[in-house]
Enzyme design. Structure first.
Site, mmCIF file in Angstrom:
data_model
loop_
_atom_site.group_PDB
_atom_site.id
_atom_site.type_symbol
_atom_site.label_atom_id
_atom_site.label_comp_id
_atom_site.label_asym_id
_atom_site.label_seq_id
_atom_site.Cartn_x
_atom_site.Cartn_y
_atom_site.Cartn_z
ATOM 1 N N LYS A 1 -34.714 5.958 -25.214
ATOM 2 C CA LYS A 1 -34.318 5.347 -23.936
ATOM 3 C C LYS A 1 -34.515 6.318 -22.758
ATOM 4 C CE LYS A 1 -30.977 2.138 -26.045
ATOM 5 N NZ LYS A 1 -29.556 1.673 -26.064
ATOM 6 N N TYR B 1 -32.685 -7.893 -24.833
ATOM 7 C CA TYR B 1 -31.217 -7.963 -24.900
ATOM 8 C C TYR B 1 -30.692 -9.375 -24.655
ATOM 9 C CZ TYR B 1 -30.773 -2.834 -25.116
ATOM 10 O OH TYR B 1 -30.820 -1.514 -25.503
ATOM 11 N N ASN C 1 -26.798 5.754 -24.616
ATOM 12 C CA ASN C 1 -26.737 6.149 -26.027
ATOM 13 C C ASN C 1 -28.105 6.522 -26.620
ATOM 14 O OD1 ASN C 1 -27.728 3.571 -26.203
ATOM 15 N ND2 ASN C 1 -25.989 2.728 -27.334
ATOM 16 N N HIS D 1 -32.564 3.337 -29.177
ATOM 17 C CA HIS D 1 -32.374 2.005 -29.751
ATOM 18 C C HIS D 1 -33.011 1.951 -31.130
ATOM 19 C CE1 HIS D 1 -32.453 -2.341 -30.340
ATOM 20 N NE2 HIS D 1 -33.683 -2.151 -30.808
ATOM 21 N N GLU E 1 -38.127 -7.865 -32.687
ATOM 22 C CA GLU E 1 -38.318 -6.800 -31.700
ATOM 23 C C GLU E 1 -39.719 -6.185 -31.774
ATOM 24 O OE1 GLU E 1 -33.629 -5.401 -31.381
ATOM 25 O OE2 GLU E 1 -35.063 -4.118 -32.426
HETATM 26 P P1 DAT Z 1 -26.846 -1.238 -30.566
HETATM 27 O O1 DAT Z 1 -27.684 -0.658 -29.454
HETATM 28 O O2 DAT Z 1 -26.067 -0.182 -31.293
HETATM 29 O O3 DAT Z 1 -27.634 -2.114 -31.492
HETATM 30 P P2 DAT Z 1 -25.769 -3.676 -29.372
HETATM 31 O O4 DAT Z 1 -26.995 -4.345 -29.869
HETATM 32 O O5 DAT Z 1 -24.456 -4.302 -29.715
HETATM 33 O O6 DAT Z 1 -25.717 -2.148 -29.870
HETATM 34 O O7 DAT Z 1 -25.817 -3.520 -27.794
HETATM 35 C C1 DAT Z 1 -27.013 -3.144 -27.149
HETATM 36 C C2 DAT Z 1 -26.696 -2.117 -26.094
HETATM 37 O O8 DAT Z 1 -25.759 -2.648 -25.152
HETATM 38 C C3 DAT Z 1 -26.021 -0.835 -26.604
HETATM 39 O O9 DAT Z 1 -26.944 0.107 -27.060
HETATM 40 C C4 DAT Z 1 -25.272 -0.358 -25.415
HETATM 41 C C5 DAT Z 1 -24.877 -1.626 -24.704
HETATM 42 N N1 DAT Z 1 -23.487 -2.008 -25.021
HETATM 43 C C6 DAT Z 1 -23.043 -2.619 -26.141
HETATM 44 N N2 DAT Z 1 -21.711 -2.790 -26.095
HETATM 45 C C7 DAT Z 1 -21.308 -2.292 -24.901
HETATM 46 C C8 DAT Z 1 -20.045 -2.170 -24.224
HETATM 47 N N3 DAT Z 1 -18.909 -2.618 -24.786
HETATM 48 N N4 DAT Z 1 -20.012 -1.575 -23.005
HETATM 49 C C9 DAT Z 1 -21.148 -1.120 -22.424
HETATM 50 N N5 DAT Z 1 -22.365 -1.202 -23.004
HETATM 51 C C10 DAT Z 1 -22.442 -1.782 -24.211
HETATM 52 MG MG MG Z 2 -28.369 -3.952 -31.283
#
Ligand code: DAT
Ligand code: MG
Length: 166
Positions: free
Chosen positions: A11, A51, A122, A125, A136
């Site tokens: 990222k 997303y 974070n 991805h 994806e």
């Molecule tokens: P991941 O990236 O671990 O697969 P995800 O698919 O649930 O997690 O969410 C995609 C991204 O969205 C994640 O990398 C960071 C953001 N995100 C998820 N939950 C969040 C939250 N509660 N607050 C802020 N950002 C969040």
């Molecule tokens: Mg995810």
């Protein structure tokens, strides 16, 4: 039957911090094989589609700004890795979604942070499941950008304009 594949995206925060090599080293140590790699700018369309399942979340707009590079460099490194059980192995290496909850030895635990705006920076991805990986990989790459693929392809004649060297 080919090996399981996963999309990985380094990222914008990790690109700006120069963490591409560190991240790729971890995957190499785990025996993961690269079958595609490219540096691109994530467009609004790609970000929204990637997303789409989070559209209703209150953090969605900030998430789109983050992944499209509003807070860092615009470039990301998109990769496809493969190995048996690739998705689980990679998710284990990167750690939990929330960098404060991620294992301190994981990539997100080591290098991630939460901004004062609440953005989870974070670092990386990775696809959560085989089904998500297929969606994806097909969204981020064209078939001929992968050195190997398990997914069916077809040849189509198009009128699309392409850029060539002159
Ligand atoms: P991941 O990236 O671990 O697969 P995800 O698919 O649930 O997690 O969410 C995609 C991204 O969205 C994640 O990398 C960071 C953001 N995100 C998820 N939950 C969040 C939250 N509660 N607050 C802020 N950002 C969040
Ligand atoms: Mg995810």
């Amino acid at each position: 039957m080919g090996k399981e594949q996963s999309l990985v995206v380094v990222k914008p925060d990790a690109m700006q911090k120069g963490l591409m090599g560190t991240i790729m080293d971890k995957f190499a140590e785990a025996g993961l094989e690269i079958v595609a790699a490219k540096v691109i700018e994530v467009t609004q369309e790609l970000a929204q589609e990637h997303y789409q399942h989070l559209k209703e979340e209150k953090f969605f707009d900030e998430l789109i700004k983050y992944i499209t590079g509003s807070y860092h460099t615009k470039n990301v490194l998109a990769l496809v890795y493969q190995k048996d059980n690739a998705c689980n192995k990679i998710r284990d290496i990167i750690g939990a979604t929330n960098p404060e909850e991620a294992k301190p030895t994981s990539l997100r635990g080591k290098y991630g942070r939460i901004t004062t705006k609440g953005v989870f920076e974070n670092v990386v991805h990775a696809s959560e499941s085989v089904e998500e990986a297929e969606r994806e990989i097909k969204l981020w790459f064209r078939p001929n950008e992968l050195t190997e693929t398990n997914f069916p392809t077809q040849v189509e004649k198009t009128e699309r304009q392409e850029v060539f060297w002159k």
